[in-house]
Enzyme design. Structure first.
Site, PDB file in Angstrom:
ATOM      1  N   GLU A   1       6.062  -1.885 -13.140  1.00 16.14           N
ATOM      2  CA  GLU A   1       6.931  -3.151 -13.162  1.00 16.14           C
ATOM      3  C   GLU A   1       8.013  -3.336 -14.422  1.00 16.14           C
ATOM      4  OE1 GLU A   1       4.876  -6.490  -9.926  1.00 16.14           O
ATOM      5  OE2 GLU A   1       4.516  -6.625 -12.105  1.00 16.14           O
TER       6      GLU A   1
ATOM      7  N   GLU B   1       3.142  -3.444  -3.512  1.00 14.32           N
ATOM      8  CA  GLU B   1       2.345  -4.634  -3.855  1.00 14.32           C
ATOM      9  C   GLU B   1       2.938  -5.816  -2.444  1.00 14.32           C
ATOM     10  OE1 GLU B   1       2.033  -6.594  -7.513  1.00 14.32           O
ATOM     11  OE2 GLU B   1       1.269  -4.985  -8.406  1.00 14.32           O
TER      12      GLU B   1
END
Length: 842
Positions: A181, A250
């Site tokens: 991320e 995710e």
């Protein structure tokens, strides 16, 4: 002869080539390609340190039975390298054993090395020692950081290679991730962020694992690294190059919990809708974060203020039990998606508009056809026409048609069983409570440090303890007004720590201050009594996990950083911030190792008073208990306590805090985009009441429980409970499509060839002891509060009771024939059942 030798040589080369092909993972714009085969890959996150090795096999088997083909895990740098060059891969940290457990059960692995993980994990997975490497700046184009990161990444890759665990070696790892991320942070750093991201990708690829690498939430991931999506929804995501597959690393199955906030619950119809939206637009890899959340044992939770439970509302709950209907509904979704797989890879998707907010995505080729029909309306069902047939789509849902004719699954129609779990007495009591009061004097055992001014807590403790003592002295004149009936002085402490208590000359003034997830900085202001001469001011700073998100980890700090002010003295305000302070890391009980069966004899314990068990801060308690019979998961009920930590036979089950949840809990409706705050539970109750005790940590008898209580509570109300499935409910309609009976006649309106069944199933060691409710007709309500409607088959209860009572599981058919009556002619009938599960009699 030469011709024969040449033929043998060609055969050998061909065989060798085929062997190499058998261990290759590549990709194109449609999917990962494993050994030449395309797959829609269904994955779920299970973090090995958040459960125990004894749980791993059962978790993986349940994941496989739920339709998963891949297990995803981060690699947690701080637990594996607690000090530079010193590694730990034992117990819960045995990464190789975990991956081999996955492989033994026939599943693949996505190894997300990071090594930054976020994950609501302490310090984002970074070891705290890294913060003190000279010249370091985290996650940017910084040589000290890159050297440490590369060293750990290489360590993990070499371990995997040594055990032949990459698919290129015949192992289960088909994909790895570098960084995590990083997109937003990289952009905020500008050119150094871009340079670091490119370096990290190049470094990973050059490790030659033989499997692709990914970067999540990094739209600039350079070739050949695949950029992937994280989020509640990823159907609008496209990779940064047309030749890369669309992957969702995710898919958030729920959300994490912070102390003082309610529990977030994501409705499974919405989660299934999100997944189907992603697949219908060509997504070929999706991973549930989390599939099993588990427990933040010890001091591993981050935040700060992340709860010890990392349940995450996942399909498998914290204790390793399936959460129904989430687990069952997603299992059916996976089966429906896999039925579409041959058509899915026969062509790219064809889009067809079916209405203002209704769509179809069709995959057709090579004699195969599959369709996804979607309705984005949030309030109303819609009837649409597709392929000369009509289909009714509930709001906010997708219907899946693996043959472009018959609906086998709709994301909004949940027909799998619902389970209601309970915490019940375990039958094992906590015996022989004894107590020891923490010695707050600075002359007690343990090393100390003296410095002018206030120091950052992390720099002193290096995160070896949640606790740091700050101590200084002030001289008070005998003529001070407050000593002769005047107003008491006020001590005010401004802290970036997560909790603080104040003592003056060994006396506690009955007040503590704690931060919260929305207000991590805190102020404690308390009137104090001073005496003539030297007064010792001792402040205990308490941490509740280090930050796991954001930038510049090297500059993160916590603790009492001031100002510390004393008001009300005759000569005015005194700023103690610049005084000489003495620091002591940890508690005396920690120094003496009171948590260990071998360390408890190092102090003199006293029998815990049956009367004085209220607000007594900084106290240690111990008790013994025998392991309860059975195999149900166990927990400690800590509702009667305040805040602290608990150990079982020397192993920490984590931090506890019974702060009540402040939020807005209201009936939750699945339609509409899910965000944290939409569907909350537990308002006005302790955010976390029960704390998981793994059975593998227990002995048959004389198990030692030790707890440290910071503010006070009633130890006599602590209890050991077991988590059991108390009630199961099932709901379906007659003729409802399910995977097992989806084929229909070749023309006309859809007509089911087989009757619809509902299945009731209790947990292992349980059987159905009673049927609490049963009705075939038009009943209504939710599990726990079903009611009969205006029509009802009168033999519903008797027939289902006869079929199910005494069985671990049973099936009931929703049809007029099964009930030998039609209670509502010309009406689509519904079957609702609620049954009670009990331990099987011996």
């Amino acid at each position: 002869m030469a011709t024969k030798l040449l033929a043998l040589f060609i055969i050998l080369i061909t065989f060798t080539h085929l062997q190499l092909i058998q261990c290759i993972v590549t990709y194109d714009h449609r999917s990962l390609i494993i050994n030449g085969q395309r797959r829609i890959l269904i994955s779920g996150s299970i973090h090995y340190p958040r459960s125990t090795p004894e749980m791993w096999d059962d978790l993986v088997v349940k994941a496989k039975n739920g339709g998963l083909e891949v297990i995803d895990t981060y690699v947690f740098w701080n637990v594996h390298e607690p000090s530079p060059g010193t590694y730990d891969f034992s117990g819960r940290y045995d990464l190789v054993r975990f991956i081999k457990t996955v492989a033994r059960n026939g599943l693949y692995v996505n190894l997300r090395i990071g090594p930054y993980v976020c994950a609501e994990w302490n310090f984002g997975g970074f070891p705290v020692w890294l913060k003190y490497v000279p010249g370091i700046s985290f996650r940017t184009d910084n040589e000290p950081f890159k050297a440490a990161m590369q060293g750990f990444t290489q360590k993990i890759v070499e371990m995997m290679k040594a055990e032949n665990l990459f698919e290129s070696q015949g192992g289960p790892i088909i994909l790895s991730q570098i960084e995590n991320e990083y997109g937003a942070q990289g952009k905020s750093l500008g050119p150094p962020g871009k340079a670091y991201m490119n370096w990290a990708a190049k470094m990973a690829v050059e490790l030659n694992t033989g499997v692709p690498w990914s970067m999540c939430k990094e739209e600039d991931a350079p070739d050949p690294v695949i950029n992937t999506c994280n989020g509640f929804y990823c159907d609008t995501f496209t990779p940064n190059k047309p030749y890369k597959p669309t992957m969702w690393t995710e898919a958030w199955s729920g959300w994490f919990t912070e102390f003082g906030t309610p529990i977030e619950q994501r409705p499974v119809p919405d989660l299934a809708f999100a997944v189907a939206r992603f697949v219908q637009k060509g997504g070929s890899f999706f991973n549930y974060y989390m599939y099993h959340g588990g427990t933040n044992f010890g001091r591993t939770s981050g935040g700060p203020f992340i709860t010890t439970s990392y349940d995450y509302d996942a399909p498998i709950d914290e204790y390793g039990l399936t959460r129904e209907p989430k687990y069952g509904h997603l299992t059916e979704l996976h089966r429906a998606i896999k039925l579409c797989e041959p058509a899915f890879f026969s062509s790219d998707a064809k889009y067809i508009s079916l209405g203002q907010r209704q769509d179809a995505y069709v995959y057709e080729g090579q004699g195969k056809c599959a369709a996804f029909l979607s309705n984005f309306e949030q309030t109303s069902a819609v009837r649409v026409a597709f392929n000369n047939r009509h289909y009714k789509l509930p709001p906010w849902s997708i219907s899946i048609l693996p043959d472009c004719k018959n609906v086998v699954f709709n994301t909004a129609k949940v027909v799998t069983q619902t389970s209601r779990m309970q915490m019940l007495p375990s039958g094992s009591s906590l015996q022989s409570w004894e107590t020891y009061h923490e010695d707050i004097s600075m002359s007690a055992e343990g090393s100390t440090l003296t410095s002018v001014g206030l120091l950052d807590q992390i720099s002193v403790t290096r995160d070896t303890s949640d606790y740091l003592w700050y101590s200084t002295s002030i001289e008070i004149s005998p003529q001070e007004t407050s000593l002769h009936g005047g107003r008491r002085p006020t001590l005010t402490i401004h802290s970036r720590g997560h909790g603080v208590q104040a003592f003056v000359s060994g006396r506690h003034f009955g007040r503590s201050a704690y931060g919260s997830p929305v207000k991590t900085r805190l102020t404690l202001s308390v009137p104090i009594d001073l005496r003539s001469g030297t007064n010792r001011i001792s402040l205990l700073s308490m941490a509740a996990g280090l930050p796991n998100v954001g930038t510049h980890f090297e500059s993160r700090d916590t603790g009492i950083l001031g100002p510390v002010l004393l008001d009300g003295l005759d000569h005015g305000r005194v700023d103690l911030s610049k005084a000489t302070w003495t620091y002591k890391v940890g508690l005396n009980g920690e120094t003496k190792n009171l948590i260990s069966p071998n360390g408890i004899s190092s102090v003199e314990w006293s029998q815990a008073s049956l009367v004085k068990h209220g607000q007594q801060p900084l106290k240690w308690y111990k008790a013994y208990f025998d392991a309860p019979e059975g195999n149900e998961p166990l927990a400690l009920d800590m509702k009667s306590m305040g805040r602290g930590q608990v150990w079982i036979n020397g192993q920490s089950i984590g931090r506890y805090w019974t702060v009540h949840a402040n939020g807005t809990c209201r009936p939750c409706k699945y339609p509409g985009a899910f965000r944290p705050g939409k569907c909350q539970a537990g308002c006005g109750q302790p955010t976390q009441r029960w704390y998981h005790i793994p059975r593998s940590w227990l002995k048959p008898t004389q198990n030692l429980l030790v707890l440290f209580e910071e503010v006070g509570g009633n130890i006599l109300k602590i209890s050991l409970v077991k988590r059991t499935q108390a009630h199961v409910c099932a709901s379906t309609f007659e003729h409802h499509p399910v995977i097992d009976n989806w084929q229909t006649e070749s023309s006309g309106e859809t007509k089911m060839l087989h009757d619809t069944k509902v299945r009731l199933s209790c947990g292992v060691g349980q059987s159905i002891s009673a049927v609490k409710f049963a009705s075939f007709g038009n009943p209504f309500g939710i599990c726990g509060s079903f009611q009969q409607g205006t029509c009802h088959a009168p033999n519903s209860h008797e027939l289902i009771e006869k079929t199910c009572v005494g069985q671990e599981s049973c099936e009931v058919i929703a049809s007029n024939e099964y009930f030998a009556t039609d209670p509502c002619p010309n009406v689509l009938k519904r079957l609702l059942v609620e049954a009670v599960c009990s331990i099987k009699p011996n």
